[in-house]
Design a protein around this motif. Structure first.
Motif, PDB file in Angstrom:
ATOM      1  N   VAL A 144       0.824  -1.205   0.000  1.00 33.97           N
ATOM      2  CA  VAL A 144       0.000   0.000   0.000  1.00 33.97           C
ATOM      3  C   VAL A 144       0.855   1.251   0.000  1.00 33.97           C
ATOM      4  N   GLN A 145       2.063   1.186   0.611  1.00 36.20           N
ATOM      5  CA  GLN A 145       2.929   2.346   0.744  1.00 36.20           C
ATOM      6  C   GLN A 145       3.907   2.494  -0.422  1.00 36.20           C
ATOM      7  N   ARG A 146       3.789   1.652  -1.411  1.00 34.79           N
ATOM      8  CA  ARG A 146       4.729   1.712  -2.531  1.00 34.79           C
ATOM      9  C   ARG A 146       4.525   2.972  -3.363  1.00 34.79           C
ATOM     10  N   GLN A 180      -6.969 -10.924  -2.123  1.00 38.14           N
ATOM     11  CA  GLN A 180      -7.302  -9.922  -3.137  1.00 38.14           C
ATOM     12  C   GLN A 180      -6.830  -8.550  -2.669  1.00 38.14           C
ATOM     13  N   MET A 181      -6.174  -7.811  -3.583  1.00 38.74           N
ATOM     14  CA  MET A 181      -5.771  -6.434  -3.335  1.00 38.74           C
ATOM     15  C   MET A 181      -6.389  -5.544  -4.407  1.00 38.74           C
ATOM     16  N   LEU A 182      -6.905  -4.390  -3.960  1.00 39.17           N
ATOM     17  CA  LEU A 182      -7.518  -3.427  -4.868  1.00 39.17           C
ATOM     18  C   LEU A 182      -6.654  -2.171  -4.883  1.00 39.17           C
ATOM     19  N   TYR A 183      -6.167  -1.771  -6.072  1.00 36.86           N
ATOM     20  CA  TYR A 183      -5.246  -0.636  -6.180  1.00 36.86           C
ATOM     21  C   TYR A 183      -5.829   0.459  -7.066  1.00 36.86           C
ATOM     22  N   ARG A 184      -5.561   1.699  -6.668  1.00 31.40           N
ATOM     23  CA  ARG A 184      -5.715   2.865  -7.539  1.00 31.40           C
ATOM     24  C   ARG A 184      -4.351   3.529  -7.647  1.00 31.40           C
ATOM     25  N   ASP A 217       3.095   0.302 -12.854  1.00 25.35           N
ATOM     26  CA  ASP A 217       2.697   0.636 -11.490  1.00 25.35           C
ATOM     27  C   ASP A 217       2.509  -0.623 -10.644  1.00 25.35           C
ATOM     28  N   LEU A 218       1.922  -1.653 -11.237  1.00 27.09           N
ATOM     29  CA  LEU A 218       1.696  -2.898 -10.493  1.00 27.09           C
ATOM     30  C   LEU A 218       3.020  -3.583 -10.175  1.00 27.09           C
ATOM     31  N   GLU A 219       3.951  -3.548 -11.130  1.00 27.17           N
ATOM     32  CA  GLU A 219       5.268  -4.127 -10.875  1.00 27.17           C
ATOM     33  C   GLU A 219       5.963  -3.418  -9.721  1.00 27.17           C
ATOM     34  N   ALA A 220       5.852  -2.077  -9.722  1.00 22.21           N
ATOM     35  CA  ALA A 220       6.483  -1.307  -8.646  1.00 22.21           C
ATOM     36  C   ALA A 220       5.822  -1.594  -7.309  1.00 22.21           C
ATOM     37  N   ALA A 221       4.498  -1.743  -7.305  1.00 27.53           N
ATOM     38  CA  ALA A 221       3.778  -1.982  -6.052  1.00 27.53           C
ATOM     39  C   ALA A 221       4.074  -3.362  -5.479  1.00 27.53           C
TER      40      ALA A 221
END
Length: 768
Positions: free
Chosen positions: A77-79, A194-198, A211-215
């Protein structure tokens, strides 16, 4: 202003034919533009608005619970780049043992979540309340499908107590098929998180991937099992609607161009043939601006009427078009409806476009003084096109033909407008002819003309009668042994859960000879081994897949990685095709529900059907002879009607040009008749004046129509055509299309030509 209005009204009454033509063309183009803009707006705006309102997830990520932990996922979450996140939520797949609510038996993806709110994916509760205790479940429901009377329904969970439905909800992110409390999820033994990202940057799939790779950097290898982006959901939302846009846009542009050309042609001809009228108006005290206003008013009346009627017609047709465009699409909380600004914009824009088209030739009247206008002759200025006419006169062509060909050089601007109308007509004919040929080829794909096929149903539930008593292998063996059988294909199906989707999809399994659908593979090949599937373009678009991609399907606690090896031309938007070998991995006890038997040439179909009834009373057969294709007939009929209508509009443009030319050349026609030109020669001369333009227009319009055809078939969306179906042009067909340009021009010129032939010398001299 009243004098300008009276003069404009008089001009409208005096030019009834041109007024009607302009009104009809503006009506058609306005209606098409309204529908195109409505579909374009509906394809994106409703999804964006509903997605933003729910704070939808840019990415719904699934992680293997055996390879990562909640604590590790919380760190993502903090990425950098993560704008907001929700989760981790426990996730499990449970089996629905039999049809329940509106869902068929099969897997159901369930997520454990304490409440529907949060920073990401704020689920809308449609009925009831959120699950807060053990034994409660909230079901993801289509908007309008939820009903309070269904609250309290029980779902039997294999190996556990039943779950009671306490609410219905929906998510634009499609993050789950159902939700339970975290305590209930623990009891279901979740196998994934499950993770939900914006993300801060999420405009393209490349940005989302980065962005997903970085997170997820630093997570255990292979812990991320699937990621669903909102872009694939948006594409699925608008996939069907997007397939309508190329057609509507192309026809809308053609309609607007026809409107502009005809209006420019009418006003230009009216100014040239009305020099004396302009001079009289100015002599009576009309200012140059008022004279221009008279001609703009003459055009604006039919343009406004046409745009109003066209807007109303488009508004009436909006709902049926949108219903067809979004048929079978899960829209969530997105509201699909009409957009008022589209109608208002078209209502204002079309008369404005027409007025601008009329303004340019009308400015010619602005520049003329009263003396110049009254003294100007109605015929072209001396010397204009004289060189070309002299050269044509020196040839061995008949005099009527050479004079007709020379008229194009006397009025080059009008000749260009006339030729443009022909170009648009030929472009339309070429476009619709190509589309008809492609669609006919598509309709005939997989159809073996003259071949008889027998469909044999073996599933009692499907047929509504008693089930077959023999085993699957025994039925197939006896069907092959009956006289006349050539090819036998067995089909079974099941419903599976596709990774990243909350909805189940059909998986068709084939055994024996490949089905007819195998001949409709556009890219790749037909599945021939375990773990291989094929699907249509609609299915692939909705799930963000392409040939060569891998995904996972779930059934009865099992999961199987599958590879997309082929893309069908059409396919079913809710189904994949696979070889029977895949059944051994997921449903080892699968049995065929249908057999497709292709008979040998000249075999007796009715005798075979009678033989099937003798094999087993539970088999139910039907005879089908593949000799005609209804869809092809419909497409041909529609294309023919559309081609004829637009060809008539183009011919009306030619008609207007020739009519104006005939009126302004009355004196010249009188002179020619006085020296012996016969009525038949007048007709030949008048028709020849546009026949050459028709030939040139055909040469230009054909390649434009071919390019338009390629653009449309490449962006059809719901259909994927092979190159063989796109290459529909042949020498005889091109020759006929070239002839269509001449036909359009001649048909448009024939009536004014006959009118000119009937003019007497006395009538011409009297008018002078």
């Amino acid at each position: 202003m009243s004098a300008v209005w009276q003069a404009s009204r008089a001009a409208v009454k005096r030019r009834r034919v041109q007024t009607i033509v302009i009104g009809l063309v503006v009506l058609c183009s306005t209606m098409t533009t309204v529908l195109a803009l409505t579909v374009l707006t509906a394809a994106s705006s409703p999804f964006d608005a509903a997605f933003a309102r729910q704070r939808g997830a840019h990415v719904v990520a699934t992680f293997d619970a055996a390879k990562t932990s909640e604590a590790q996922l919380t760190q993502t979450v903090q990425r950098p780049g993560v704008q907001a996140a929700a989760g981790p939520f426990g996730q499990a797949v449970i089996e629905i043992p039999q049809p329940w609510l509106w869902m068929a038996a099969g897997p159901l993806q369930v997520v454990g979540r304490a409440d529907p709110a949060g920073p990401v994916d704020r689920v809308d509760l449609l009925a009831g309340r959120w699950a807060a205790a053990l034994g409660e479940i909230v079901v993801n429901s289509p908007v309008g499908g939820a009903s309070s009377r269904l609250l309290g329904s029980k779902l039997d969970v294999p190996g556990g107590p039943p779950l009671t439905v306490v609410g219905f909800a929906t998510s634009m992110s499609k993050s789950a098929g159902a939700w339970v409390s975290p305590e209930q999820m623990t009891a279901l033994h979740p196998t994934s998180f499950q993770m939900l990202y914006r993300f801060a940057s999420a405009a393209t799939s490349g940005q989302l991937h980065s962005d997903l790779e970085a997170a997820t950097a630093g997570q255990p290898a292979d812990s991320l099992t699937h990621a669903q982006t909102y872009l694939s959901l948006k594409q699925a939302f608008s996939a069907s609607a997007d397939s309508y846009l190329p057609f509507m846009t192309m026809f809308g542009v053609l309609g607007v161009l026809v409107s502009v050309l005809i209006v420019g042609n009418v006003v230009s001809g009216a100014v040239v043939s009305g020099y004396r009228h302009i001079g009289v108006l100015k002599a009576l005290g009309f200012t140059p601006n008022q004279v221009v206003a008279v001609y703009l008013g003459m055009i604006s009346v039919p343009a406004v009427v046409g745009s109003v009627v066209g807007t109303l017609a488009g508004t009436v047709l909006e709902q049926p078009i949108l219903k067809a465009a979004f048929a079978g699409v899960e829209t969530g909380t997105a509201t699909i409806g009409t957009t008022p600004w589209v109608s208002v914009a078209c209502l204002l824009a079309m008369p404005t476009i027409v007025a601008i088209a009329a303004l340019i030739p009308a400015l010619r009247a602005h520049r003329l003084s009263a003396a110049e206008a009254i003294g100007a002759g109605s015929a072209p200025k001396a010397g204009r096109g004289l060189l070309a006419q002299r050269k044509l006169g020196g040839t061995r062509l008949p005099r009527s033909v050479s004079l007709g060909l020379g008229q194009s050089f006397a009025r080059p601007a009008r000749a260009m407008l006339t030729m443009s109308a022909v170009i648009l007509g030929v472009t339309t004919v070429t476009l619709t002819t190509g589309l008809a040929s492609t669609m006919v080829a598509a309709g005939n794909a997989g159809q073996r003309s003259g071949i008889t096929q027998v469909l044999v149903a073996a599933d009692g539930k499907t047929s509504g009668q008693s089930a077959a008593q023999l085993s699957d292998s025994q039925i197939e063996a006896r069907l092959r042994a009956l006289p006349g059988a050539d090819r036998v294909t067995a089909r079974a199906f099941t419903k599976v859960l596709l990774a990243g989707s909350t909805d189940t999809v059909f998986l068709n399994l084939y055994r024996g000879e490949p089905p007819a659908a195998a001949e409709q593979i556009v890219h790749g090949r037909w599945p021939s081994g375990p773990g291989e599937v094929a699907a249509g373009p609609g299915f692939l678009a909705q799930h963000g897949l392409a040939v060569g991609d891998r995904t996972v399907v779930y059934l009865s606690g099992k999961q199987l990685g599958v590879t997309v090896v082929g893309e069908e031309m059409l396919g079913n938007n809710q189904a994949m095709e696979a070889d029977w070998a895949t059944a051994a991995e997921l449903v080892p006890d699968a049995s065929a529900v249908e057999y497709a038997v292709q008979l040998a040439p000249h075999a007796d179909g009715q005798a075979y059907v009678n033989g099937v009834e003798g094999i087993d009373p539970g088999l139910h057969s039907s005879l089908r002879i593949q000799s005609q294709n209804t869809a092809s007939t419909v497409v041909i009929s529609f294309s023919t009607v559309f081609t004829v209508l637009l060809a008539i509009v183009s011919a009306l443009g030619v008609f207007n040009s020739v009519l104006l030319s005939t009126r302004e050349r009355r004196r010249q026609l009188g002179v020619l008749k006085s020296i012996g030109m016969t009525p038949r020669q007048v007709v030949v001369m008048t028709v020849t004046s546009v026949a050459g333009l028709g030939l040139v227009g055909g040469l230009i319009g054909i390649p434009i129509g071919m390019v338009g055809h390629r653009v449309l078939v490449d962006h059809a969306g719901v259909l994927a055509f092979p190159e063989s179906m796109k290459d529909v042009w042949h020498a005889p067909q091109l020759a006929a299309l070239l002839l269509s340009g001449i036909v359009i021009a001649v048909l448009g010129a024939l009536i004014p030509a006959r009118s000119a032939a009937r003019l007497t010398i006395a009538t011409v001299l009297h008018s002078e």
